[in-house]
Design a protein around this motif. Sequence first.
Motif, mmCIF file in Angstrom:
data_model
loop_
_atom_site.group_PDB
_atom_site.id
_atom_site.type_symbol
_atom_site.label_atom_id
_atom_site.label_comp_id
_atom_site.label_asym_id
_atom_site.label_seq_id
_atom_site.Cartn_x
_atom_site.Cartn_y
_atom_site.Cartn_z
ATOM 1 N N GLY A 9 0.574 -1.414 0.480
ATOM 2 C CA GLY A 9 0.032 -0.177 0.187
ATOM 3 C C GLY A 9 0.964 1.005 0.113
ATOM 4 N N ARG A 10 0.333 1.852 -0.330
ATOM 5 C CA ARG A 10 0.389 3.519 -0.321
ATOM 6 C C ARG A 10 1.500 4.144 0.695
ATOM 7 N NH1 ARG A 10 -3.182 8.555 -0.445
ATOM 8 N NH2 ARG A 10 -4.696 8.003 0.856
ATOM 9 N N TYR A 11 1.292 3.090 1.616
ATOM 10 C CA TYR A 11 1.417 4.170 3.410
ATOM 11 C C TYR A 11 2.809 2.885 3.525
ATOM 12 C CZ TYR A 11 -3.053 5.906 4.268
ATOM 13 O OH TYR A 11 -4.667 6.284 3.934
ATOM 14 N N SER A 12 3.356 2.431 3.119
ATOM 15 C CA SER A 12 4.157 1.890 3.104
ATOM 16 C C SER A 12 5.615 1.838 1.942
ATOM 17 C CB SER A 12 3.904 -0.254 3.033
ATOM 18 O OG SER A 12 3.652 0.066 4.297
ATOM 19 N N ILE A 13 5.249 1.827 0.670
ATOM 20 C CA ILE A 13 5.927 1.211 -0.313
ATOM 21 C C ILE A 13 6.923 2.841 -0.251
ATOM 22 C CG2 ILE A 13 4.354 2.805 -2.573
ATOM 23 C CD1 ILE A 13 6.029 -0.548 -2.926
ATOM 24 N N GLY A 14 6.439 4.093 -0.585
ATOM 25 C CA GLY A 14 7.614 4.813 0.095
ATOM 26 C C GLY A 14 8.648 4.901 0.515
ATOM 27 N N ALA A 15 8.633 4.011 1.301
ATOM 28 C CA ALA A 15 9.454 3.985 2.214
ATOM 29 C C ALA A 15 10.632 2.954 1.305
ATOM 30 C CB ALA A 15 9.501 3.531 3.711
ATOM 31 N N ILE A 16 10.551 1.818 1.752
ATOM 32 C CA ILE A 16 11.425 0.892 0.018
ATOM 33 C C ILE A 16 11.724 1.712 -1.425
ATOM 34 C CG2 ILE A 16 9.432 -0.542 -0.820
ATOM 35 C CD1 ILE A 16 13.329 -1.055 0.444
ATOM 36 N N LEU A 17 10.981 1.871 -1.644
ATOM 37 C CA LEU A 17 11.421 3.085 -3.235
ATOM 38 C C LEU A 17 12.311 3.926 -2.260
ATOM 39 C CD1 LEU A 17 7.602 2.955 -4.893
ATOM 40 C CD2 LEU A 17 9.905 0.941 -4.859
ATOM 41 N N GLY A 18 11.905 4.524 -1.528
ATOM 42 C CA GLY A 18 12.742 6.165 -1.764
ATOM 43 C C GLY A 18 14.364 5.469 -0.987
ATOM 44 N N ARG A 19 14.923 4.006 -0.384
ATOM 45 C CA ARG A 19 15.415 3.322 -0.356
ATOM 46 C C ARG A 19 16.756 3.362 -1.415
ATOM 47 N NH1 ARG A 19 17.620 1.813 4.573
ATOM 48 N NH2 ARG A 19 18.375 0.144 4.176
ATOM 49 N N LEU A 20 15.395 2.789 -2.211
ATOM 50 C CA LEU A 20 15.861 2.545 -3.324
ATOM 51 C C LEU A 20 16.559 3.375 -3.854
ATOM 52 C CD1 LEU A 20 14.280 -1.203 -4.159
ATOM 53 C CD2 LEU A 20 15.978 -1.049 -2.815
ATOM 54 N N ASP A 21 16.464 4.020 -4.462
ATOM 55 C CA ASP A 21 16.351 5.097 -5.252
ATOM 56 C C ASP A 21 17.675 5.749 -5.025
ATOM 57 O OD1 ASP A 21 15.636 6.843 -8.013
ATOM 58 O OD2 ASP A 21 15.956 8.541 -6.668
ATOM 59 N N ALA A 22 17.745 6.082 -3.694
ATOM 60 C CA ALA A 22 18.986 7.185 -2.391
ATOM 61 C C ALA A 22 20.346 6.029 -2.873
ATOM 62 C CB ALA A 22 18.182 7.086 -1.586
ATOM 63 N N ALA A 23 20.555 4.629 -2.523
ATOM 64 C CA ALA A 23 20.971 3.172 -3.112
ATOM 65 C C ALA A 23 21.277 3.656 -4.506
ATOM 66 C CB ALA A 23 21.105 2.682 -2.732
ATOM 67 N N GLY A 24 21.001 3.913 -5.657
ATOM 68 C CA GLY A 24 21.801 4.066 -6.550
ATOM 69 C C GLY A 24 20.493 3.217 -7.818
ATOM 70 N N VAL A 25 19.858 2.095 -7.038
ATOM 71 C CA VAL A 25 19.211 1.475 -7.726
ATOM 72 C C VAL A 25 18.522 1.248 -8.524
ATOM 73 C CG1 VAL A 25 17.411 -1.341 -6.994
ATOM 74 C CG2 VAL A 25 19.001 0.252 -5.249
ATOM 75 N N THR A 26 18.116 0.843 -9.993
ATOM 76 C CA THR A 26 17.392 1.046 -11.443
ATOM 77 C C THR A 26 16.177 0.066 -11.363
ATOM 78 O OG1 THR A 26 19.466 1.360 -12.068
ATOM 79 C CG2 THR A 26 17.977 0.771 -13.779
ATOM 80 N N LEU A 27 15.285 0.321 -10.978
ATOM 81 C CA LEU A 27 13.846 -0.195 -11.412
ATOM 82 C C LEU A 27 13.887 -0.323 -13.023
ATOM 83 C CD1 LEU A 27 12.771 0.700 -8.129
ATOM 84 C CD2 LEU A 27 13.862 -1.170 -8.523
ATOM 85 N N ARG A 28 13.473 -1.129 -13.528
ATOM 86 C CA ARG A 28 12.734 -1.360 -14.843
ATOM 87 C C ARG A 28 11.437 -2.437 -14.638
ATOM 88 N NH1 ARG A 28 16.438 -1.119 -18.570
ATOM 89 N NH2 ARG A 28 14.910 -1.809 -20.674
ATOM 90 N N SER A 29 10.553 -1.251 -14.937
ATOM 91 C CA SER A 29 9.176 -2.475 -15.165
ATOM 92 C C SER A 29 8.773 -2.431 -16.280
ATOM 93 C CB SER A 29 8.189 -0.744 -14.956
ATOM 94 O OG SER A 29 8.999 -0.309 -13.657
ATOM 95 N N MET A 30 7.321 -3.507 -16.426
ATOM 96 C CA MET A 30 7.109 -4.429 -17.719
ATOM 97 C C MET A 30 7.423 -4.966 -17.869
ATOM 98 S SD MET A 30 3.873 -0.835 -18.163
ATOM 99 C CE MET A 30 6.120 0.158 -18.475
ATOM 100 N N GLU A 31 8.239 -5.404 -17.705
ATOM 101 C CA GLU A 31 9.576 -6.495 -18.776
ATOM 102 C C GLU A 31 9.874 -8.208 -18.018
ATOM 103 O OE1 GLU A 31 13.756 -5.007 -20.337
ATOM 104 O OE2 GLU A 31 12.888 -2.997 -19.216
ATOM 105 N N GLN A 32 10.342 -8.868 -18.256
ATOM 106 C CA GLN A 32 9.939 -10.271 -18.252
ATOM 107 C C GLN A 32 11.085 -11.149 -18.523
ATOM 108 O OE1 GLN A 32 6.742 -12.954 -18.963
ATOM 109 N NE2 GLN A 32 6.752 -14.151 -17.300
ATOM 110 N N VAL A 33 11.917 -11.089 -17.452
ATOM 111 C CA VAL A 33 13.180 -12.483 -18.266
ATOM 112 C C VAL A 33 13.011 -13.547 -18.988
ATOM 113 C CG1 VAL A 33 15.600 -12.769 -17.649
ATOM 114 C CG2 VAL A 33 15.013 -10.926 -16.291
ATOM 115 N N VAL A 34 13.005 -13.174 -19.485
ATOM 116 C CA VAL A 34 12.851 -14.927 -20.816
ATOM 117 C C VAL A 34 14.625 -15.496 -20.915
ATOM 118 C CG1 VAL A 34 11.113 -13.412 -21.521
ATOM 119 C CG2 VAL A 34 13.018 -13.194 -23.391
ATOM 120 N N ALA A 35 15.664 -15.311 -21.146
ATOM 121 C CA ALA A 35 16.886 -15.649 -21.217
ATOM 122 C C ALA A 35 17.250 -15.735 -20.635
ATOM 123 C CB ALA A 35 17.163 -15.509 -22.640
#
Length: 656
Positions: A550-576
């Motif tokens: 939910g919106r009360y929780s997602i911001g905390a972890i996404l903020g941490r990941l962005d601050a740490a330089g983690v790259t998020l790629r949406s709507m993609e499935q690894v096929v190989a």
Amino acid sequence: MTAYPHLFSPIEVGTMRLRNRVMMPPHASAIGNIWGTEDEARRNIAYFERRCKDDGVAWVGSLSTHLRNKVVPGFDPTGVGAATVGHFRLPYFVERVQQFCDALHDLGTAVTVQMVHQGGMPHAPSAVMSAPTINLVPHVMTEAEIAWFVREYAESARLAQLGRADGVELHLNHEDLHEWFLSPYTNQRTDSYGGSLENRARFAVECLRAIRETVGASMTLGIRLNLREELPEGYDLSDGVELAQYFESTGLVDYVHGVIGSPWGNPSYIQPTQFEPGAFAPYAGELKRALSVPVVHTGRITDPAVAESVLAAGYADIVGMARAHIADGDLLAKAREGRTDEIRPCVGGNDCISRRYVEGLSFACAVNPGTSHEVEGPWLQGATKRRLLVVGGGPAGLELAALAKENGLDVTLWEAETELGGQLRYVAQVPRHEGFAQYLEWQIGRLKRLGVDLATSTNATPDQVRAFGADVTAIATGAHSRVPAIPGVDAPHVVDSRDVLAGRVSLGHRVLVIAEDDHVPPLSVADYLAEAGHEVTLVHPTNQPAPLVGRYSIGAILGRLDAAGVTLRSMEQVVAIERHTVLTRNVYSWRTRVLGDFDSVVLACGSVSESSLYDALRDELRDIHVLGDAYAPRRLVFATQQAYALAKQLVTANRR
């Protein structure tokens, strides 16, 4: 009491004489809707009675109550808290508040009603959107509409007074219409309601004055205020303190309830496990030093020790504790009696919020499945003492064993691993997830205090279960990691997230995380890797990461990941998977891309039930059950809820 001298000292706030320094802020609409059916209202009241009895919580401010809205015919307000009639104008409002207040007054607890009107539904001081995650342009209020709302606040306060409430709290925060007026970002008016601090506060002061003129000195009147806004363009901490000082200078308020957070951001106002307990209390301390009226502070006050430290440091006069009391209704009694090791810890996962408002499920606490069942009273135990064998020492098995033992069954628990806990042992390794380790330690301590026969390193076979000869057998053998059918998934550089968290594998610097899980585990694994210094990319097939968070929780972890330089790629499935690259496919267009370079690939793809023991015995044993991930892999809250339901069934069965 000597361990918590500040926590258990009395205090006066306006007309209220409080026996301790604990207030329960609004949080119980999902537990039992006080404005819903009679049954829902009884459930809500029973929940609070449990927490106020035996000299428990001194002040309940959990009647979060929406005002009547004023819109043109045919307009439909949307969003959380959208309303037209409002709770105050329900035909049974006064009767419900009387029912609630009378029950808690009988226990010596004060009750206040919080007055709420969400901004942007559709009203606002200006045509400015307050959050980057909500893009509905509001209706700009006229001065006539402002005056209408002032009268509505006054009339609503009168109705609360008829309900025998001790006070009302004006909600000036968390996207409330009042916060939008107070903020220099969302209030860009040029009339007498915009510009200077006094002008921006005019609407709130007019409402406070109208309320005071209506109820006189018979009720406590307070405000709940954001100490700062989470958008950089909003007001900061010094501005928040100045606003509080201005409200105090009017002589209209008896207390200030200072909090941090937004309904969408990092932090949210319901801060999850990624934030240290009491992290924002020093900000409230700035408020307390500037005011003479009592200051309340709510936000990750997780246990009596944190509460005592906040009060002892002079950061607040009173602490708000909601989720801690959801986790343990006897928290204050245990603290007062020196039984702090028996207090069930809150893990801060916020499933108590997300289940109801994201998934549409009934309320449930992940660590206390009995919460919200107070109205049902204690189970009626059967006369025959039966032997229960629980196979599996993960969350479901541990909770079932404890509940069954507490209610008269003779319980033995077998666990295949050398340690109890199942997947909780991995969760506890994630940054800022210490609460899960504390919960596991508490649960094991509970079982030992109860005298449950515990055996680890016991990999149960069908023959062993048969030979044991229990009256009832419960299979909670958990689940093993799911490995998706991706070409290259068996390569040496591809590892499972559990092995990563357990420290059983070595990784290269550049790591790709494959996420096939709708909740937070893949994000938590990425957080763990980023904190360890890896360069992390996370690929997930959904159009947003962790759609069930939910919106009360997602911001905390996404903020941490962005601050740490983690790259998020949406709507993609690894096929190989190749040696240093992966091939992904967009889940909507089917277009493929090559990503790389990566040294290691981590699978965070959920689990598959390990039910072979149950499958071997289910047609043979008369009273055998399966629960937890062995039935279907889900989250902690699902495991404990199933344990509660099964325990109730076992305890109340075969009454004689």
